[in-house]
Design an enzyme around this catalytic site. Sequence first.
Site, short mmCIF file in Angstrom:
data_model
loop_
_atom_site.label_atom_id
_atom_site.label_comp_id
_atom_site.label_asym_id
_atom_site.label_seq_id
_atom_site.Cartn_x
_atom_site.Cartn_y
_atom_site.Cartn_z
N GLU A 176 29.00 32.67 45.75
CA GLU A 176 28.07 33.08 46.79
C GLU A 176 28.92 33.66 47.91
OE1 GLU A 176 26.05 30.03 49.04
OE2 GLU A 176 24.60 31.47 49.85
N ARG B 163 35.40 19.93 39.63
CA ARG B 163 36.05 20.83 40.59
C ARG B 163 37.40 20.26 41.00
NH1 ARG B 163 31.58 20.89 44.37
NH2 ARG B 163 32.36 22.98 44.76
N LYS C 205 33.63 24.37 51.70
CA LYS C 205 33.40 25.56 52.50
C LYS C 205 32.98 25.19 53.91
CE LYS C 205 32.03 29.05 49.11
NZ LYS C 205 30.93 29.92 48.67
#
Length: 565
Positions: A37, A263, A273
């Site tokens: 994104e 992850r 983020k």
Amino acid sequence: MAAEDFTPGLNFIRTIIEADIKAAKNGGRVHTRFPPEPNGYLHIGHAKSICLNFGLAAEYRGLCNLRFDDTNPGKEDVEYVDSIMADVRWLGFDWQDRLYYASDYFEQLYQFALHLIRTGKAYVCALTADQMREYRGTLTDPGKNSPCRDRSPEESLDLFQRMRAGEFPDGAYVLRARIDMASPNLNMRDPVLYRIRRESHHRTGDRWCIYPMYDYTHPISDALEGITHSICTLEFEDHRPFYDWVLDQLPVPCHPQQIEFARLNLSYTVMSKRKLLELVDKAYVRGWDDPRLPTIAGLRRRGYTPEAIRYFAELVGVAKRESMVDMALLEHCLREDLNRRARRVMAVLRPLKVVITNYPEHQVEELAAENNPEDPGMGTRKLPFSREIYIEQDDFREDPPKKFFRLSPGKEIRLKHAYYIRCDQVVKDTSGNISELRCSYDPDSRGGGTQDGRKVLGTSHWVSAAHAVDAEVRLYDKLLSVPDPADEKEGKDFKEYLNPVSLEIVKGCKLEPGLAAASPGDRFQFLRQGYFCVDSDSSPEQLVFNRAVTLRDSWAKIEKARQNK
RNA sequence: UGGGGUGUGGCCAAGCGGUAAGGCAUCGGCCUUUGGAGCCGAGAUUCGUAGGUUCGAAUCCUACCGCCCCAGCCA
């Protein structure tokens, strides 16, 4: 082991793919995608995913697309799409002509939504966000059907078309899937497919006022692109039933398989983020490319190579277990790469002047120095030597502890590539600080060795005072002072663990003259100290270097062990 | 307490019924004109725990325990 000699082992994803190929599933094709994104900069965790997706495609002679998951215009921006493309390319991957945007599929997504409504699989719901939360139930209690759930397809169709036409205010309606409000999987309790949102999109402008949700967009985008293996992170495991549901209801070209992996977490840094954005926004660091950050841009500026990062991605492996990888492994990967490639140069960070009293006053010699002992092919260079030189302050101790091999009164050391010198006298200023050393050299040791087989334990780097160029050097250390803030006391914000000395700026460093020509991005090994990279702030007038990583330092270990006693 | 995952040395991670790969880190030693690099060696009697099946289990079964994720009109 050298990075390029490394043979990747089997992990659970490769196992799945090989089984699929063997079974001729998807005609033996492998087609992956990397779907960021565009709402932030890429970090080392994304690099793991990029290496995985592009790497798998390359390994099995398949393809990997770059696709921007841009369904939430409020958070996304072209600055991010540009940086993401630059970072993926820099890492060494090529999506060729397969650059896609979920927003390219908005019209098709809309048509598919119409199809779902017509087949009774979706309905327009008027519940407010708060009501919807109440109706959803809880982890243990089933939800309740929305009063709108039995709306006829005709009516939903009409409403949905008018949603698109902009007849209703934001939030007035949503389009929902009709699945099962009692499902133990909350993602199946009639999830939202579309919401009304009057926000300009970075690519579609104001053409749309309804935007599809990720969960609805992703499976369709994958199917439209012919993706075979849709690899994502663990938190989407619960979404897989919905991913499959969407594809089962629609006349899409294929049904990709979603596979989830854990992850990456790295010690002594942050990877979310949200946290990275906060550090950048509130100026805890100097921007997205601050060399202390685990962003690709930050690592690049710091001096990391794409090869080192790819090697790291291979070494950490791929599995489903949540883990915390030691920062030392990342550092190891960089050293591994740069050891064989970086030119060795001499740089004195904290200069201590040395006058060689028995060396002729105006004489200058050119001494040969190898550029890389690991690779003779990298050749040699000439280094000027003269009566006054600088050595590192740390390389002299007036009162040396045991095992200190460096210079001290009466002791002899080797100047790398030059001569042996002996310290005869320590000169101090009025406040008692050492201002200069007076030494004598042995002319027979030219080049750094003698015939008599004399043992000289210490070897120092040095630079000729008259020929040195000045530079600023930025010494970076861990972003956080603890490996994992989550392990610390409850209720503390991660910012409380920011390492106060993550950056130390050293000015007045003295470098060998050849470095005057270095340009931003050039990497070197400063002998005995570490790997350094010319910063983007650097100019011929004002050289600036970043320390990417130190060399392993066994003397530092000895000292540390002594301190801990 | 519903659902979905996951537990192999300090940190990662192979292993898929035949008796614990590999890497990082750590600790020794050798070597060295970088206390770098390189080389050699050390370390899990044991795979979350407890039972069971089997000639044989990290691998199969049962129970228990720990950790992670899910109640956005975020992705």
